[in-house]
Design a protein around this motif. Sequence first.
Motif, PDB file in Angstrom:
ATOM      1  N   ILE A   9      12.945  69.114  34.884  1.00 14.24           N
ATOM      2  CA  ILE A   9      12.664  68.331  34.029  1.00 14.24           C
ATOM      3  C   ILE A   9      13.374  68.309  33.227  1.00 14.24           C
ATOM      4  N   ASP A  10      14.080  69.548  33.052  1.00 17.52           N
ATOM      5  CA  ASP A  10      15.730  69.975  31.868  1.00 17.52           C
ATOM      6  C   ASP A  10      16.330  68.956  32.259  1.00 17.52           C
ATOM      7  N   ARG A  11      16.570  69.334  33.760  1.00 17.49           N
ATOM      8  CA  ARG A  11      17.807  67.883  33.819  1.00 17.49           C
ATOM      9  C   ARG A  11      17.502  66.545  33.610  1.00 17.49           C
ATOM     10  N   ALA A  12      16.039  66.576  33.784  1.00 19.98           N
ATOM     11  CA  ALA A  12      16.107  64.933  33.630  1.00 19.98           C
ATOM     12  C   ALA A  12      17.049  64.427  32.249  1.00 19.98           C
ATOM     13  N   ARG A  64      10.024  52.904  32.701  1.00 21.05           N
ATOM     14  CA  ARG A  64      11.231  52.851  34.012  1.00 21.05           C
ATOM     15  C   ARG A  64      11.916  53.480  33.880  1.00 21.05           C
ATOM     16  N   LEU A  65      12.503  54.104  32.453  1.00 19.93           N
ATOM     17  CA  LEU A  65      13.759  55.124  32.001  1.00 19.93           C
ATOM     18  C   LEU A  65      12.946  57.018  32.228  1.00 19.93           C
ATOM     19  N   ALA A  97      15.094  58.849  34.934  1.00 19.76           N
ATOM     20  CA  ALA A  97      15.455  60.344  34.470  1.00 19.76           C
ATOM     21  C   ALA A  97      14.542  61.593  35.781  1.00 19.76           C
ATOM     22  N   LEU A  98      13.315  61.427  35.902  1.00 19.81           N
ATOM     23  CA  LEU A  98      12.774  62.505  36.340  1.00 19.81           C
ATOM     24  C   LEU A  98      12.852  62.377  37.890  1.00 19.81           C
ATOM     25  N   PHE A  99      12.767  61.297  38.076  1.00 19.19           N
ATOM     26  CA  PHE A  99      12.812  61.012  40.187  1.00 19.19           C
ATOM     27  C   PHE A  99      14.303  61.178  40.462  1.00 19.19           C
ATOM     28  N   SER A 100      15.586  60.651  39.649  1.00 20.15           N
ATOM     29  CA  SER A 100      16.250  60.966  39.887  1.00 20.15           C
ATOM     30  C   SER A 100      17.174  62.996  40.163  1.00 20.15           C
TER      31      SER A 100
END
Length: 326
Positions: A290-293, A316-317, A321-324
Amino acid sequence: MSKLKFGAGIWHFATYVDRYATDGYGPPVSLIEAIDKAGQVGDLSVVDLNYPFVDPKLSLDEVEVALKRNNLGVIGITPEIYTRQFSKGAFTNPDPGIRRLANEMCNDAANVVRRFGADYVKLWPGQDGWDYPFQVDHKKLWQMSMDGVGELASQNPDLKFVIEYKPREPRNHMSFDSVARTLLGIEKIGLPNIGILLDFGHSLYGGESPADAAQLAIDHGRLFGMDVNDNLRSWDDDMVAGSVHPIELFEFFYVLRKNRWEGVWQLDQFPFREDSVTAAKLAIDFLKVIDRALDKLDFDAMQAAQDRQDALEAQRLARAALFSSY
């Protein structure tokens, strides 16, 4: 990536019982053993300790030695004002002697906060409330709830007191049951050293949006701490954070980052049948995701989508961010 600091309630590493497995889901775990387990997680910096200790012979010095051995500090002390002697309430008990006992126990906990240099006394008055219609005078009960917290904050102006609200359990209806009601109480008390500890799971199963609840508490300057976990929304299951509601957990931390809220990312999980150390590591691994996202998320684009109330673009945004970020 922000500089994360992780914590956990020491009960995360305890042995649990329920009304079926009254013999527990594992062998008894002492406080020292629980601290040693917390130390095995590796990423934990602080723990929240229940007080009084289960072992009355255990000294603060012995606890301090165990904490230092595991490179752990203390974020809070949680007085056990929810056990059998408080079954009819702590601050709202009809017996003034029991109300006084609750006050004394919380003041003892305050001294332990000072001893360990912790951040706050955490108040979870789980037995304050009611079970049946007509059982209580609602005006008097609510006033006693506020008076109990206010008295403690007045007696200890040098310390912070956080209220962890919850809709129900063990009472069918708790006095401090929601972010809105808790904020109303805090504002009515009117003291600066009282705030909210927002439990993500309590907010979920209370029908709130945890992100919205966090924003409301922040807007009033009262978000002093938070816990994360997960549940199926019908009960306080205290599952591993992110296991059921990852998008809502992401939104919760988005609100915290957006408001530049800084504090410990703390676990309040109950791994009844799972290994407690593994459960903590799994949760923390996802919190790092989550922090990276949040680092990847385009905050300006998200704000623009929200200003248009464009649900699909916002999704979408967030998903991108989260799933990548794994």
